[in-house]
Write an enzyme that holds these catalytic residues in place. Structure first.
Site, PDB file in Angstrom:
ATOM      1  N   HIS A  66       0.812  -1.214   0.000  1.00  0.00           N
ATOM      2  CA  HIS A  66       0.000   0.000   0.000  1.00  0.00           C
ATOM      3  C   HIS A  66       0.850   1.270   0.000  1.00  0.00           C
ATOM      4  O   HIS A  66       0.795   2.070  -0.930  1.00  0.00           O
ATOM      5  CB  HIS A  66      -0.909   0.032   1.239  1.00  0.00           C
TER       6      HIS A  66
HETATM    7  O1  RIB Z   1      -5.128   0.011   4.723  1.00  0.00           O
HETATM    8  C1  RIB Z   1      -3.741   0.014   4.578  1.00  0.00           C
HETATM    9  C2  RIB Z   1      -3.142   1.166   5.291  1.00  0.00           C
HETATM   10  O2  RIB Z   1      -3.437   1.102   6.690  1.00  0.00           O
HETATM   11  C3  RIB Z   1      -1.600   1.182   5.216  1.00  0.00           C
HETATM   12  O3  RIB Z   1      -1.149   2.505   5.273  1.00  0.00           O
HETATM   13  C4  RIB Z   1      -1.199   0.442   6.449  1.00  0.00           C
HETATM   14  O4  RIB Z   1       0.122   0.788   6.880  1.00  0.00           O
HETATM   15  C5  RIB Z   1      -2.222   0.948   7.434  1.00  0.00           C
HETATM   16  O5  RIB Z   1      -1.782   2.209   7.906  1.00  0.00           O
END
Ligand code: RIB
Ligand code: CA
Length: 306
Positions: free
Chosen positions: A233
């Site tokens: 992500h």
């Molecule tokens: O949903 C994924 C996000 O939420 C990413 O940034 C992970 O590190 C959490 O913060």
């Protein structure tokens, strides 16, 4: 290659760690600000300081941010990132403390037309900085946020964690008029790493790659279990700045649900004339193989030259 100047607001967090590796290798990282999210603020701050020790960048300032969301109760994601926030092992004690100035002060101090703000956690710090001095925050060139989704969620059917953890902060930032590109789950789930990547990281055997391998192995065991590997992500929000040609985007209008019910944190595309509609650039597609190569190179050598 010129290194775009950025500030990284994050909640390390395993994928935040990979985002930090990318920021160190491909950007001019001016400062790190931490926020409560994956784990508590004490842990995200310690993890950021440790990661900068690991990558031998104690020159980069870390500024501690918000302990709790704007209105909802704090929630964490240690079930994915481990009790420390960086896998199973306790994080080693950092060599230094965070700076005396907090995240809001740092976000305001670094705001300028050359700097991009990359946020990879809940938007609490950004919302608080807007409350403190919106005019100064509008000096940022752009905001890249990993969060939200235009399809399904990962905390509820509809809501992604960073949006769900502090939906009022998302609403404030969306409606602030800050130029924002949203790297939502609809995008980041296209960029996956798995066991072959952690094996290659182990094989590389650098200080950062050995840790990155352990992070990814923990993520593999505790992250998404759809058999397609782990979504990277947060690095997407960094690489969207350095490798923008590898993404496609759609100018959109979005809203976020803030009511503390089943749709909390749901980020939705709406018509431009809808109530509370905010102009947001939605990042739609990514060149995953290329981006994975960039993430791997950064995890192996965050100090590498391009
Ligand atoms: O949903 C994924 C996000 O939420 C990413 O940034 C992970 O590190 C959490 O913060
Ligand atoms: Ca994060």
């Amino acid at each position: 290659m010129t290194r775009p100047p950025i500030v990284l607001d994050c909640d390390p967090g395993i994928d935040d760690a990979f985002a930090l590796f990318c920021a160190l290798r491909y950007c001019d990282l001016r400062a790190v600000t931490t926020v409560s999210g994956n784990v508590r603020i004490e842990d995200t701050t310690r993890n950021a300081l440790h990661l900068l020790d690991l990558t031998e960048r104690p020159d980069i300032p870390v500024h501690r941010g918000a302990e709790v969301p704007l209105e909802v109760e704090p929630s964490f994601a240690a079930y994915v990132h481990g009790p420390s926030g960086l896998g199973a092992d306790p994080t080693p004690a950092p060599s230094r403390d965070a700076e005396a100035t907090d995240a809001v002060e740092a976000l305001l101090a670094h705001a300028s037309e050359e700097v991009t703000l990359v946020a990879t956690g809940p938007l609490t710090n950004v919302a608080l900085a807007l409350r403190a001095d919106a005019q100064t925050m509008h000096r940022y060139r752009h905001v890249h946020w990993m969060g939200g989704s235009t399809t399904t969620g990962n905390v509820t059917d509809n809501a992604e964690f960073n949006a769900w953890a502090d939906p009022h902060a998302v609403d404030a930032v969306f409606r602030s008029g800050l130029p924002l590109s949203m790297y939502g789950l609809n995008l980041t789930r296209q960029v996956r790493m798995a066991a072959p990547h952690s094996a290659a990281l182990r094989q590389a055997a650098t200080n950062s790659s050995a840790k990155a391998a352990a992070f990814l192995e923990f993520y593999e065991a505790n992250g998404e279990q759809d058999g397609q590997g782990q979504p990277m992500h947060d690095p997407c929000a960094v690489l969207g700045l350095t490798d923008g040609a590898r993404f496609t985007t759609t100018p959109s209008h979005m809203v976020v649900d803030t009511a503390d019910d089943s749709t909390r944190g749901w980020t939705r595309v709406v018509d431009a004339d809808a109530t509370d509609a905010a102009p947001i650039t939605v990042v739609e597609t990514a060149d995953a193989p290329f981006l994975i190569e960039r993430i791997m190179a950064a995890a192996i050598a965050p100090d590498g030259e391009e």
